[in-house]
Write a protein that holds these residues in place. Structure first.
Motif, mmCIF file in Angstrom:
data_model
loop_
_atom_site.group_PDB
_atom_site.id
_atom_site.type_symbol
_atom_site.label_atom_id
_atom_site.label_comp_id
_atom_site.label_asym_id
_atom_site.label_seq_id
_atom_site.Cartn_x
_atom_site.Cartn_y
_atom_site.Cartn_z
ATOM 1 N N TYR A 74 11.020 7.392 15.543
ATOM 2 C CA TYR A 74 10.876 7.331 14.082
ATOM 3 C C TYR A 74 11.993 8.133 13.402
ATOM 4 C CZ TYR A 74 8.870 8.098 9.428
ATOM 5 O OH TYR A 74 8.671 8.167 8.063
ATOM 6 N N ASP A 121 9.090 -10.436 6.434
ATOM 7 C CA ASP A 121 9.258 -9.480 7.523
ATOM 8 C C ASP A 121 10.674 -8.942 7.399
ATOM 9 O OD1 ASP A 121 9.656 -8.057 9.826
ATOM 10 O OD2 ASP A 121 9.068 -9.662 11.203
ATOM 11 N N LYS A 171 15.097 6.860 11.004
ATOM 12 C CA LYS A 171 15.224 7.305 9.610
ATOM 13 C C LYS A 171 16.559 8.017 9.382
ATOM 14 C CE LYS A 171 11.455 5.786 7.721
ATOM 15 N NZ LYS A 171 11.469 4.865 6.566
ATOM 16 N N VAL A 205 2.967 12.455 2.385
ATOM 17 C CA VAL A 205 2.400 11.735 1.248
ATOM 18 C C VAL A 205 1.088 11.101 1.711
ATOM 19 C CG1 VAL A 205 2.838 9.976 -0.511
ATOM 20 C CG2 VAL A 205 4.766 11.197 0.534
ATOM 21 N N GLN A 253 0.857 -1.200 0.000
ATOM 22 C CA GLN A 253 0.000 0.000 0.000
ATOM 23 C C GLN A 253 0.886 1.240 0.000
ATOM 24 O OE1 GLN A 253 -2.017 -0.575 3.804
ATOM 25 N NE2 GLN A 253 -0.457 0.599 4.881
ATOM 26 N N ASN A 267 11.465 0.308 1.326
ATOM 27 C CA ASN A 267 10.378 1.241 1.650
ATOM 28 C C ASN A 267 9.613 0.847 2.915
ATOM 29 O OD1 ASN A 267 7.935 3.103 0.838
ATOM 30 N ND2 ASN A 267 7.108 1.024 1.068
ATOM 31 N N ASP A 326 6.095 -7.935 1.610
ATOM 32 C CA ASP A 326 5.268 -7.283 2.632
ATOM 33 C C ASP A 326 4.790 -8.330 3.630
ATOM 34 O OD1 ASP A 326 3.776 -4.218 2.331
ATOM 35 O OD2 ASP A 326 3.114 -5.533 3.941
ATOM 36 N N ILE A 333 3.164 4.446 -0.271
ATOM 37 C CA ILE A 333 4.295 4.818 -1.126
ATOM 38 C C ILE A 333 4.854 3.600 -1.847
ATOM 39 C CG2 ILE A 333 6.663 5.709 -1.097
ATOM 40 C CD1 ILE A 333 5.829 7.586 1.185
ATOM 41 N N THR A 367 -1.084 8.512 2.474
ATOM 42 C CA THR A 367 -1.012 7.056 2.648
ATOM 43 C C THR A 367 -1.710 6.672 3.952
ATOM 44 O OG1 THR A 367 0.980 7.046 4.012
ATOM 45 C CG2 THR A 367 1.327 7.087 1.615
HETATM 46 P P1 NAP Z 1 2.215 2.564 5.060
HETATM 47 O O1 NAP Z 1 1.020 3.092 4.383
HETATM 48 O O2 NAP Z 1 2.099 2.235 6.513
HETATM 49 O O3 NAP Z 1 2.794 1.304 4.276
HETATM 50 C C1 NAP Z 1 3.917 0.638 4.776
HETATM 51 C C2 NAP Z 1 3.921 -0.787 4.318
HETATM 52 O O4 NAP Z 1 5.075 -1.436 4.896
HETATM 53 C C3 NAP Z 1 2.685 -1.579 4.776
HETATM 54 O O5 NAP Z 1 2.199 -2.382 3.730
HETATM 55 C C4 NAP Z 1 3.256 -2.425 5.906
HETATM 56 O O6 NAP Z 1 2.562 -3.654 6.086
HETATM 57 C C5 NAP Z 1 4.658 -2.684 5.432
HETATM 58 N N1 NAP Z 1 5.515 -3.124 6.522
HETATM 59 C C6 NAP Z 1 5.562 -2.622 7.781
HETATM 60 N N2 NAP Z 1 6.423 -3.320 8.513
HETATM 61 C C7 NAP Z 1 6.939 -4.294 7.708
HETATM 62 C C8 NAP Z 1 7.875 -5.339 7.896
HETATM 63 N N3 NAP Z 1 8.447 -5.540 9.082
HETATM 64 N N4 NAP Z 1 8.181 -6.140 6.846
HETATM 65 C C9 NAP Z 1 7.577 -5.957 5.650
HETATM 66 N N5 NAP Z 1 6.664 -4.993 5.415
HETATM 67 C C10 NAP Z 1 6.360 -4.164 6.431
HETATM 68 O O7 NAP Z 1 3.418 3.619 4.962
HETATM 69 P P2 NAP Z 1 3.760 4.736 3.830
HETATM 70 O O8 NAP Z 1 3.245 6.023 4.285
HETATM 71 O O9 NAP Z 1 3.458 4.214 2.495
HETATM 72 O O10 NAP Z 1 5.339 4.798 4.029
HETATM 73 C C11 NAP Z 1 6.252 4.034 3.284
HETATM 74 C C12 NAP Z 1 7.658 4.458 3.675
HETATM 75 O O11 NAP Z 1 7.806 5.855 3.437
HETATM 76 C C13 NAP Z 1 7.963 4.234 5.144
HETATM 77 O O12 NAP Z 1 9.306 3.842 5.291
HETATM 78 C C14 NAP Z 1 7.760 5.608 5.750
HETATM 79 O O13 NAP Z 1 8.478 5.795 6.931
HETATM 80 C C15 NAP Z 1 8.250 6.488 4.622
HETATM 81 N N6 NAP Z 1 7.718 7.852 4.657
HETATM 82 C C16 NAP Z 1 6.380 8.075 4.517
HETATM 83 C C17 NAP Z 1 5.921 9.388 4.520
HETATM 84 C C18 NAP Z 1 4.469 9.725 4.312
HETATM 85 O O14 NAP Z 1 4.110 10.910 4.371
HETATM 86 N N7 NAP Z 1 3.601 8.772 4.046
HETATM 87 C C19 NAP Z 1 6.824 10.454 4.691
HETATM 88 C C20 NAP Z 1 8.166 10.170 4.863
HETATM 89 C C21 NAP Z 1 8.613 8.869 4.822
HETATM 90 P P3 NAP Z 1 1.479 -3.760 7.280
HETATM 91 O O15 NAP Z 1 0.394 -2.803 6.922
HETATM 92 O O16 NAP Z 1 1.078 -5.203 7.248
HETATM 93 O O17 NAP Z 1 2.202 -3.360 8.528
#
Ligand code: NAP
Length: 273
Positions: free
Chosen positions: A169, A76, A173, A202, A29, A103, A50, A31, A204
């Motif tokens: 967090y 994982d 990072k 973003v 899901q 990611n 995932d 990003i 999400t």
């Molecule tokens: P998200 O919607 O929570 O999606 C993250 C995905 O990673 C989920 O499918 C999750 O699966 C999976 N995941 C979590 N722990 C895992 C593990 N141990 N092994 C394998 N998969 C795992 O997050 P997002 O917003 O798309 O963010 C993606 C990345 O961008 C992250 O690293 C986040 O820190 C970074 N980021 C996001 C933003 C933003 O604004 N969204 C900004 C800066 C950085 P489950 O749902 O099953 O846990």
């Protein structure tokens, strides 16, 4: 201000990743899905790692809908044995890996004085150690397969300009940025590049959850927290996941081969706001 609608059109004739195999962690899901789809638009076959294989199957369907191959592997990233199995399966399915996007990540908004040891450790286990384990395993595979590949690590603007509640967090990072520098230095002799992307806000599921947590802590509504956050972004709007994918594709493609050890903010100007 809304996201530009040119993205699809600009990607239609993109062949920069044609027939390359890209692994995207956390690609179910958000990003990760945006990156997987954007890589497919550029011609890549995609393996999604995932925990949530059911939702990840929707990402795979989206990739196949673009005429590329896709596979989902339950991995994982915080577990070395799981990562090993995932990489073996990915290579058995689509052959050598040309690029990996680290990611997968987690974020909880908790003030530092209320952050438990378990919360601190889990942020580092997934965000920092997970990036290390996947980068290490995939880089070893690239070297064995004689592939001059690319590693893209998703960090965050929170590594440099964290909000309150982003202690564990943001620190995890920041570790990703340091790891990226060392990967770039140590893998250059094998023709492998390593770079990081620092996204701003973003749209999400992670951000939805973050807004709810911040709202509960501050007494504001999630919409108020969002508009306060966006007011720090020069462009004053959130990104769509594929807008992070555009930059990932650049770093994974030949056009990015002279970029390594870099961290690129894709943040609507947040770090300069
Ligand atoms: P998200 O919607 O929570 O999606 C993250 C995905 O990673 C989920 O499918 C999750 O699966 C999976 N995941 C979590 N722990 C895992 C593990 N141990 N092994 C394998 N998969 C795992 O997050 P997002 O917003 O798309 O963010 C993606 C990345 O961008 C992250 O690293 C986040 O820190 C970074 N980021 C996001 C933003 C933003 O604004 N969204 C900004 C800066 C950085 P489950 O749902 O099953 O846990």
């Amino acid at each position: 201000m809304s996201a530009p609608e040119t993205s699809d059109r600009s990607a239609q004739s993109d062949t920069r990743l044609r027939d390359r195999h890209v692994v995207v962690t956390g690609g179910a899901q958000g990003i990760g899905r945006g990156i997987a789809v954007r890589c497919a638009r550029a011609g890549a076959d995609v393996t999604v790692f995932d925990l949530d294989t059911e939702t990840a199957a929707e990402t795979a369907d989206a990739v196949r809908g673009l005429g590329r191959e896709a596979a989902v592997v339950e991995v994982d990233v915080a577990d070395e044995a799981s990562v090993d199995r995932g990489v073996e399966e990915a290579v058995a399915t689509f052959g050598p890996i040309n690029g990996v996007v680290n990611n997968a990540g987690i974020q909880r908004s908790v003030p530092l004085l209320e952050t438990s040891e378990a919360e601190w450790d889990r942020h580092f286990a997934v965000n920092a150690k997970g990036t290390f384990l996947v980068a290490k395993r995939v880089a070893g595979q690239m070297i064995a397969d004689d592939v001059a590949g690319s590693i893209v690590n998703i960090s965050s603007v929170g590594a440099e300009r964290p909000f309150t509640g982003q202690g564990a967090y943001g620190a995890s990072k920041a570790a990703v940025l340091t790891l990226t520098t060392v990967l770039a230095k140590e893998l250059a002799e094998h023709g492998i590049t390593a770079n990081a992307i620092k996204p701003g806000t973003v749209e999400t599921p992670m951000v939805t959850q973050w807004l709810e947590e911040k709202a509960a802590q501050s007494g504001q509504s999630p919409d108020e927290v969002l508009s306060e956050s966006l007011s720090s972004h020069i462009l004053d709007r959130p990104a769509q996941p594929e807008e992070i994918g555009h930059v990932a594709v650049l770093l994974l493609s030949d056009e990015g081969e002279w970029i390594t050890g870099e961290s690129i903010a894709v943040d609507g100007g947040y770090l300069k706001g």
